[in-house]
Design a protein around this motif. Structure first.
Motif, PDB file in Angstrom:
ATOM      1  N   LEU A 211     -32.074 -85.195 -75.325  1.00  0.00           N
ATOM      2  CA  LEU A 211     -33.231 -84.813 -74.795  1.00  0.00           C
ATOM      3  C   LEU A 211     -34.074 -85.816 -74.151  1.00  0.00           C
ATOM      4  O   LEU A 211     -34.359 -85.511 -72.772  1.00  0.00           O
ATOM      5  CB  LEU A 211     -34.381 -84.349 -76.048  1.00  0.00           C
ATOM      6  CG  LEU A 211     -34.003 -83.293 -76.820  1.00  0.00           C
ATOM      7  CD1 LEU A 211     -35.010 -83.318 -78.194  1.00  0.00           C
ATOM      8  CD2 LEU A 211     -34.294 -81.795 -75.913  1.00  0.00           C
ATOM      9  N   VAL A 212     -34.050 -86.857 -74.374  1.00  0.00           N
ATOM     10  CA  VAL A 212     -34.825 -88.012 -73.724  1.00  0.00           C
ATOM     11  C   VAL A 212     -34.060 -88.257 -72.450  1.00  0.00           C
ATOM     12  O   VAL A 212     -34.621 -88.458 -71.225  1.00  0.00           O
ATOM     13  CB  VAL A 212     -34.672 -89.341 -74.641  1.00  0.00           C
ATOM     14  CG1 VAL A 212     -35.100 -90.546 -73.615  1.00  0.00           C
ATOM     15  CG2 VAL A 212     -35.280 -89.320 -75.694  1.00  0.00           C
ATOM     16  N   GLU A 213     -32.592 -88.247 -72.246  1.00  0.00           N
ATOM     17  CA  GLU A 213     -31.730 -88.607 -71.175  1.00  0.00           C
ATOM     18  C   GLU A 213     -32.043 -87.362 -70.019  1.00  0.00           C
ATOM     19  O   GLU A 213     -31.956 -87.848 -68.541  1.00  0.00           O
ATOM     20  CB  GLU A 213     -30.244 -88.751 -71.560  1.00  0.00           C
ATOM     21  CG  GLU A 213     -30.199 -90.088 -72.116  1.00  0.00           C
ATOM     22  CD  GLU A 213     -28.671 -89.900 -72.672  1.00  0.00           C
ATOM     23  OE1 GLU A 213     -28.274 -88.958 -72.602  1.00  0.00           O
ATOM     24  OE2 GLU A 213     -28.358 -91.230 -72.929  1.00  0.00           O
ATOM     25  N   GLU A 214     -32.300 -86.188 -70.355  1.00  0.00           N
ATOM     26  CA  GLU A 214     -32.506 -85.170 -69.417  1.00  0.00           C
ATOM     27  C   GLU A 214     -33.783 -85.024 -69.000  1.00  0.00           C
ATOM     28  O   GLU A 214     -33.924 -84.512 -67.974  1.00  0.00           O
ATOM     29  CB  GLU A 214     -31.986 -83.679 -70.074  1.00  0.00           C
ATOM     30  CG  GLU A 214     -30.281 -83.735 -70.469  1.00  0.00           C
ATOM     31  CD  GLU A 214     -29.577 -82.209 -70.648  1.00  0.00           C
ATOM     32  OE1 GLU A 214     -30.640 -81.489 -70.388  1.00  0.00           O
ATOM     33  OE2 GLU A 214     -28.825 -82.144 -71.439  1.00  0.00           O
ATOM     34  N   LEU A 215     -34.644 -85.363 -69.766  1.00  0.00           N
ATOM     35  CA  LEU A 215     -36.112 -85.379 -69.426  1.00  0.00           C
ATOM     36  C   LEU A 215     -36.605 -86.553 -68.752  1.00  0.00           C
ATOM     37  O   LEU A 215     -37.634 -86.223 -67.884  1.00  0.00           O
ATOM     38  CB  LEU A 215     -36.822 -85.014 -70.581  1.00  0.00           C
ATOM     39  CG  LEU A 215     -36.872 -83.500 -71.362  1.00  0.00           C
ATOM     40  CD1 LEU A 215     -37.507 -83.498 -72.747  1.00  0.00           C
ATOM     41  CD2 LEU A 215     -37.572 -82.521 -70.539  1.00  0.00           C
ATOM     42  N   LEU A 216     -36.424 -87.612 -68.867  1.00  0.00           N
ATOM     43  CA  LEU A 216     -36.885 -88.600 -68.333  1.00  0.00           C
ATOM     44  C   LEU A 216     -36.184 -89.386 -66.979  1.00  0.00           C
ATOM     45  O   LEU A 216     -34.830 -89.355 -67.092  1.00  0.00           O
ATOM     46  CB  LEU A 216     -37.297 -89.759 -69.537  1.00  0.00           C
ATOM     47  CG  LEU A 216     -37.980 -89.475 -70.573  1.00  0.00           C
ATOM     48  CD1 LEU A 216     -38.403 -90.626 -71.523  1.00  0.00           C
ATOM     49  CD2 LEU A 216     -39.561 -88.977 -69.864  1.00  0.00           C
ATOM     50  N   CYS A 217     -36.818 -89.684 -66.018  1.00  0.00           N
ATOM     51  CA  CYS A 217     -36.265 -90.585 -64.926  1.00  0.00           C
ATOM     52  C   CYS A 217     -35.977 -91.935 -65.353  1.00  0.00           C
ATOM     53  O   CYS A 217     -34.904 -92.669 -64.942  1.00  0.00           O
ATOM     54  CB  CYS A 217     -37.075 -90.586 -63.771  1.00  0.00           C
ATOM     55  SG  CYS A 217     -37.319 -88.946 -62.930  1.00  0.00           S
ATOM     56  N   ASP A 218     -36.639 -92.392 -66.166  1.00  0.00           N
ATOM     57  CA  ASP A 218     -36.343 -93.683 -66.616  1.00  0.00           C
ATOM     58  C   ASP A 218     -36.561 -93.901 -68.359  1.00  0.00           C
ATOM     59  O   ASP A 218     -37.752 -94.091 -68.676  1.00  0.00           O
ATOM     60  CB  ASP A 218     -37.387 -94.700 -65.990  1.00  0.00           C
ATOM     61  CG  ASP A 218     -37.407 -96.358 -66.541  1.00  0.00           C
ATOM     62  OD1 ASP A 218     -36.389 -96.552 -67.151  1.00  0.00           O
ATOM     63  OD2 ASP A 218     -38.202 -96.942 -66.289  1.00  0.00           O
ATOM     64  N   PRO A 219     -35.454 -93.397 -68.818  1.00  0.00           N
ATOM     65  CA  PRO A 219     -35.387 -93.209 -70.356  1.00  0.00           C
ATOM     66  C   PRO A 219     -35.209 -94.406 -71.276  1.00  0.00           C
ATOM     67  O   PRO A 219     -35.247 -94.426 -72.382  1.00  0.00           O
ATOM     68  CB  PRO A 219     -34.319 -92.323 -70.547  1.00  0.00           C
ATOM     69  CG  PRO A 219     -33.165 -92.757 -69.600  1.00  0.00           C
ATOM     70  CD  PRO A 219     -34.198 -93.243 -68.407  1.00  0.00           C
ATOM     71  N   GLN A 220     -34.760 -95.636 -70.480  1.00  0.00           N
ATOM     72  CA  GLN A 220     -34.285 -96.822 -71.502  1.00  0.00           C
ATOM     73  C   GLN A 220     -35.515 -97.165 -72.455  1.00  0.00           C
ATOM     74  O   GLN A 220     -35.229 -97.556 -73.764  1.00  0.00           O
ATOM     75  CB  GLN A 220     -34.317 -97.870 -70.546  1.00  0.00           C
ATOM     76  CG  GLN A 220     -33.010 -97.846 -69.548  1.00  0.00           C
ATOM     77  CD  GLN A 220     -31.656 -97.308 -70.333  1.00  0.00           C
ATOM     78  OE1 GLN A 220     -31.195 -97.856 -71.301  1.00  0.00           O
ATOM     79  NE2 GLN A 220     -31.277 -96.215 -69.745  1.00  0.00           N
ATOM     80  N   GLU A 221     -36.735 -97.165 -72.235  1.00  0.00           N
ATOM     81  CA  GLU A 221     -37.645 -97.805 -73.355  1.00  0.00           C
ATOM     82  C   GLU A 221     -37.885 -96.793 -74.561  1.00  0.00           C
ATOM     83  O   GLU A 221     -37.736 -97.110 -75.547  1.00  0.00           O
ATOM     84  CB  GLU A 221     -39.205 -97.729 -72.772  1.00  0.00           C
ATOM     85  CG  GLU A 221     -40.179 -98.387 -73.694  1.00  0.00           C
ATOM     86  CD  GLU A 221     -41.662 -98.409 -73.082  1.00  0.00           C
ATOM     87  OE1 GLU A 221     -42.611 -98.755 -73.999  1.00  0.00           O
ATOM     88  OE2 GLU A 221     -41.622 -98.271 -71.828  1.00  0.00           O
ATOM     89  N   VAL A 222     -37.797 -95.457 -74.080  1.00  0.00           N
ATOM     90  CA  VAL A 222     -37.829 -94.580 -75.294  1.00  0.00           C
ATOM     91  C   VAL A 222     -36.590 -94.372 -76.035  1.00  0.00           C
ATOM     92  O   VAL A 222     -36.380 -94.257 -77.113  1.00  0.00           O
ATOM     93  CB  VAL A 222     -38.070 -93.171 -74.536  1.00  0.00           C
ATOM     94  CG1 VAL A 222     -37.949 -91.943 -75.439  1.00  0.00           C
ATOM     95  CG2 VAL A 222     -39.759 -93.086 -73.974  1.00  0.00           C
ATOM     96  N   LEU A 223     -35.354 -94.625 -75.284  1.00  0.00           N
ATOM     97  CA  LEU A 223     -34.001 -94.817 -75.859  1.00  0.00           C
ATOM     98  C   LEU A 223     -33.761 -95.717 -76.984  1.00  0.00           C
ATOM     99  O   LEU A 223     -33.390 -95.706 -77.853  1.00  0.00           O
ATOM    100  CB  LEU A 223     -33.126 -94.673 -74.947  1.00  0.00           C
ATOM    101  CG  LEU A 223     -32.685 -93.162 -74.131  1.00  0.00           C
ATOM    102  CD1 LEU A 223     -31.763 -93.440 -73.092  1.00  0.00           C
ATOM    103  CD2 LEU A 223     -32.144 -92.452 -75.208  1.00  0.00           C
ATOM    104  N   SER A 224     -34.522 -97.042 -76.439  1.00  0.00           N
ATOM    105  CA  SER A 224     -34.133 -98.168 -77.250  1.00  0.00           C
ATOM    106  C   SER A 224     -35.313 -98.134 -78.592  1.00  0.00           C
ATOM    107  O   SER A 224     -34.864 -98.200 -79.775  1.00  0.00           O
ATOM    108  CB  SER A 224     -35.080 -99.374 -76.386  1.00  0.00           C
ATOM    109  OG  SER A 224     -34.948-100.664 -77.308  1.00  0.00           O
ATOM    110  N   LEU A 225     -36.312 -97.311 -78.430  1.00  0.00           N
ATOM    111  CA  LEU A 225     -37.329 -97.280 -79.675  1.00  0.00           C
ATOM    112  C   LEU A 225     -36.475 -96.072 -80.712  1.00  0.00           C
ATOM    113  O   LEU A 225     -36.432 -96.228 -81.687  1.00  0.00           O
ATOM    114  CB  LEU A 225     -38.634 -96.620 -79.137  1.00  0.00           C
ATOM    115  CG  LEU A 225     -39.639 -97.574 -78.492  1.00  0.00           C
ATOM    116  CD1 LEU A 225     -40.915 -97.015 -77.917  1.00  0.00           C
ATOM    117  CD2 LEU A 225     -39.736 -98.695 -79.578  1.00  0.00           C
ATOM    118  N   LEU A 226     -35.797 -95.203 -80.008  1.00  0.00           N
ATOM    119  CA  LEU A 226     -35.317 -93.990 -80.612  1.00  0.00           C
ATOM    120  C   LEU A 226     -34.135 -94.365 -81.561  1.00  0.00           C
ATOM    121  O   LEU A 226     -33.870 -94.396 -82.623  1.00  0.00           O
ATOM    122  CB  LEU A 226     -34.595 -92.863 -79.734  1.00  0.00           C
ATOM    123  CG  LEU A 226     -33.867 -92.002 -80.447  1.00  0.00           C
ATOM    124  CD1 LEU A 226     -34.666 -91.108 -81.500  1.00  0.00           C
ATOM    125  CD2 LEU A 226     -33.328 -90.887 -79.154  1.00  0.00           C
TER     126      LEU A 226
END
Length: 803
Positions: free
Chosen positions: A89-104
């Protein structure tokens, strides 16, 4: 500015706030997130609030992980599937997903550690389940931010404080204070808040139960002072039945809060009882809308009174039936269920058994409650369902409902305490088919027209006798249901939307609590029919004064009462306009000439292009009898007393002799012909001498001989010229000046009004096409039978117009 950025960049902090709530089905995949973000940009403002559920089936996945951990089952594969879904979900929706992925990733690692505990306690389990909402709020806020809308994610546990574990009760005062402080610097941001979760004073995570995110939405809306809550889901609102099962189900666009609460109590999946609780004291509109078709029609709840006719069929399966012995102790236990947080779908009894139906989700807690209250000898059945029918006028459907389920259930049909729903316990496997059959029966049923009789005197009773003979014939001829639903008398009205048996209405009237005349419009306005026809067979000015309210309530009117047709012109025109504006009919053919078709004839002439220029006539059967029999061989007063004895006159003969009744009838005919007159525009000559008009009836009868000299002299003068005396009402617009009068006239013996048949009325109508040879209508113009027949004729014609 990017073309995707909302044209509304900022709004005053005091502008009305809307809260948007999105369920898991609205956030099921990346396309859904994009749809929701676009919806908020188009339909929302930056200062609006957003509440979200966990994406898709996330909550179910988290609960499954907890159960696997508690049972010692390896959960690593299931946890990896959850991780893969959330990262995708995060990778397909965000152009810059790293911060959200790290928290996840950090939270998933912590979640894995929690699951490795020897026991996952209640609060830890709540914290695990809460992850779904946290991930959804953070991801949606990030998507909005990348689209140009300043957004922030808020964990509701930062401000929403509650007590109790099973069904937490929120401390609204503290939560409102903490919400205000938390949002002090965030009012220009799109605040995306977690639904479903809160905390206690020890900072332990609590969940708000089934449909908890919807409850969060209305609760937070109340705390924030929002004016509207939009619950965006995968359906467009509340339907007349489950649209997934019944293709013919129709959207119900408006529900009162009371109806919505009842539907939620009955287990409808779109609504939940706790969702509606915050709305009870606040003027907040709740809208249930589809996030897939945001511009489509939707259901709005709360800003109107109960509506009738929009029936909702609800089938509940995920339930349990508890049966008890019908003892005093068990009766007391059942009565106190709501006080202990249990809201049964059905409570009923038969023979020596009490039955309570509850949703399965509360069964474990309910059984704990039973144990703590030492309940004994109860049985549980999970193979049953409940069919319910909700409508503001649901009592009308009792016979139909009972008939459909007579062979389907061992339990009686239950009418809810608030009178909004009927329910019956059925086998679980029969729920879908029975819901379909009930829906089909209701929505394919014949047109339903209720009839309310106001005025149950001599004429009213005669009409009831006639209607008893004609009711079935009318129903069969027009393929409709035509119940008598109200009978009004001077002391109030009997109203029963399930139908009144004509031969039993008097007995029912004596045993009921009559509806006061001041409340009758409100009561009739709540009818459940396609149309309601009110028959005014009274002579009551008070009822006439209610005509505007009845028409505004959508009721059709049939009047034998002359008071409205001869009222001040402004009132008369208002009634006509209100009937037109409300698409209602007002027929009053029985008000003049009883069963004679005088008003019908006038309207036929007008519809044909003709113009009525003059009408004259003898409009009183009583006066026809008197003048036909008066030959001056006996005093006029003796003939009058004989007529009174025969029952030909009104109880007070002055009502016949004064001319007032004829003046009103002439005014009605003139207005129907197109002339705008007031009653005062019609000159009137009373046959009652001035000294006899205002004295008691007994004294008038004793002094009636004072009329004899006048009548004798009138008769002799006419006879000497070969003429007769008649009491004539007439208006004439054929000359240079319009004239209208009521009084004594001498007429040639060959005149159409000279040859009277005792007790008949005679009407002479002159028009452009009926000049030298007027249209003559003659026949009984009064009497119970012919007046009742005129009312029945109006009823027949009105029904034809309505179909």
């Amino acid at each position: 500015m990017s073309e995707n950025v909302s044209p509304v960049n900022s709004s005053p902090v005091d502008e009305a706030i809307t809260l948007h709530k999105f369920g898991g089905s609205s956030l099921a995949d990346p396309a859904c997130y994009q749809r929701v973000a676009g919806l908020l940009m188009q339909h929302g403002h930056p200062h609006d609030l957003v509440v979200v559920s966990a994406a898709g089936k996330t909550t179910n996945q988290l609960l499954a992980l907890i159960e696997m951990a508690q049972q010692g089952i390896d959960f690593s594969h299931a946890l990896n599937q959850l991780r893969q879904f959330q990262r995708q979900l995060v990778e397909e929706l965000l152009c810059d997903p790293q911060e959200v992925l790290s928290l996840l990733d950090n939270e998933l690692e912590a979640l894995g550690n929690w699951l490795c505990y020897e026991t996952v306690d209640h609060y830890t389990a709540n914290s695990i389940v809460a992850c779904g909402e946290v991930w959804s709020s953070r991801l949606l806020a990030a998507v909005l931010s990348e689209k140009g809308r300043k957004s922030c994610a808020i964990d509701a546990r930062q401000f929403l404080v509650a007590q109790g574990d099973v069904s937490p009760v929120v401390d609204e005062a503290l939560s409102r204070q903490q919400f205000t402080e938390l949002c002090q610097n965030k009012r220009t941001s799109q605040r995306v808040i977690t639904g479903f979760i809160c905390r206690n004073e020890a900072n332990q995570t609590l969940t708000l139960g089934r449909n908890g995110s919807d409850y969060s939405a209305t609760l937070i809306a109340k705390l924030a002072g929002a004016s509207t809550v939009n619950i965006w889901t995968d359906v467009a609102g509340v339907y007349s039945a489950d649209p997934n099962l019944i293709n013919e189900a129709a959207l119900i666009e408006q529900l009162s809060l009371a109806e919505a609460e009842e539907l939620a109590r009955l287990g409808n999946p779109v609504l939940h009882h706790r969702t509606l609780q915050p709305l009870a004291q606040d003027n907040i509109a709740l809208r249930v809308r589809s996030s897939f078709t945001p511009d489509a029609a939707f259901t709005e709840i709360g800003r109107r009174l109960g509506h009738v006719g929009d029936c909702i069929v609800n089938g509940a399966k995920d339930i349990a039936l508890y049966t008890f012995e019908n003892t005093v102790a068990n009766q007391e236990l059942v009565v106190g269920l709501e006080e202990n947080g249990f809201f049964p779908l059905v409570i009923t009894k038969k023979d020596q058994q009490l039955a309570v139906v509850l949703r399965s989700e509360v069964c474990s807690r309910f059984e704990e409650f039973l144990d703590s209250n030492n309940a004994e000898n109860f049985a549980k059945d999970e193979q049953c369902g409940v069919i319910s029918l909700l409508d503001a006028g649901v009592s009308w459907y009792r016979k139909l409902f009972a008939k459909i389920f007579a062979k389907e259930s061992d339990w009686p049909v239950v009418l809810s305490d608030n009178g909004l729903s009927l329910s019956v316990i059925v086998p679980e496997k029969r729920v879908n088919i029975l819901a379909y059959l009930l829906h089909q029966k209701i929505y394919s049923s014949p047109k339903r027209i209720g009839v309310a009789l106001m005025g149950a005197g001599n004429i009213g009773q005669q009409w009831l006798n006639l209607f008893a003979e004609q009711q079935e014939k009318l129903e069969n001829s027009f393929n409709l249901s035509l119940p008598l639903v109200a009978v009004g008398r001077s002391k109030g009205a009997l109203v029963d939307f399930s139908g009144i048996k004509i031969d039993e209405w008097q007995q029912a009237f004596e045993t009921c609590e009559p509806v006061a005349s001041t409340d009758i419009v409100v009561k009739l306005a709540s009818h459940p029919f396609d149309d309601l026809i009110v028959l005014d067979v009274s002579a009551d000015q008070g009822l006439t004064d209610l005509y505007p309210e009845l028409l505004n309530a959508g009721c059709h009117l049939i009047s034998a009462n002359k008071l409205a047709g001869s009222a001040p012109l402004s009132f008369y025109k208002d009634i006509k306009q209100l009937a037109y504006s409300n698409n209602c009919k007002w027929l009053y053919n029985a008000s003049v000439g009883a069963g004679l078709p005088i008003l019908y004839s006038i309207n036929d002439l007008k519809r044909s292009g003709d113009k009525v220029e003059a009408i004259s006539g003898v409009f009183s059967g009583t006066l026809s009898w008197l003048f036909e029999n008066y030959d001056n061989s006996q005093p006029f007063s003796q003939l009058l007393l004989k007529a009174l004895e025969l029952g030909i006159t009104e109880p007070d003969p002055r009502d016949d002799l004064s001319g007032k009744d004829k003046q009103r009838k002439l005014l009605i005919l003139a207005r129907e012909s197109g002339f705008e007159l007031e009653l005062e525009d019609i000159a009137i000559e009373s046959m009652v001498p001035a000294q006899l008009r205002d004295i008691p009836l007994d004294e008038f009868l004793a002094r009636a001989s004072q009329m004899d000299e006048l009548m004798s002299s009138q008769y002799e003068a006419a006879a000497q010229n070969g003429e007769v005396v008649r009491y004539v009402a007439q208006f004439d617009d054929s000359g240079d000046e319009f004239k209208a009068s009521v009084g004594l006239q001498t007429l040639p013996r060959e005149h159409a009004l000279a040859a009277l048949t005792p007790s008949d009325n005679v009407f002479l109508v002159q028009s452009q096409w009926y000049q030298d040879n007027p249209l003559i209508i003659r026949g009984p113009g009064a009497g119970r039978e012919v007046t009742a027949a005129a009312i029945e004729s109006d009823l027949y014609n009105l029904i034809k117009e309505l179909l």
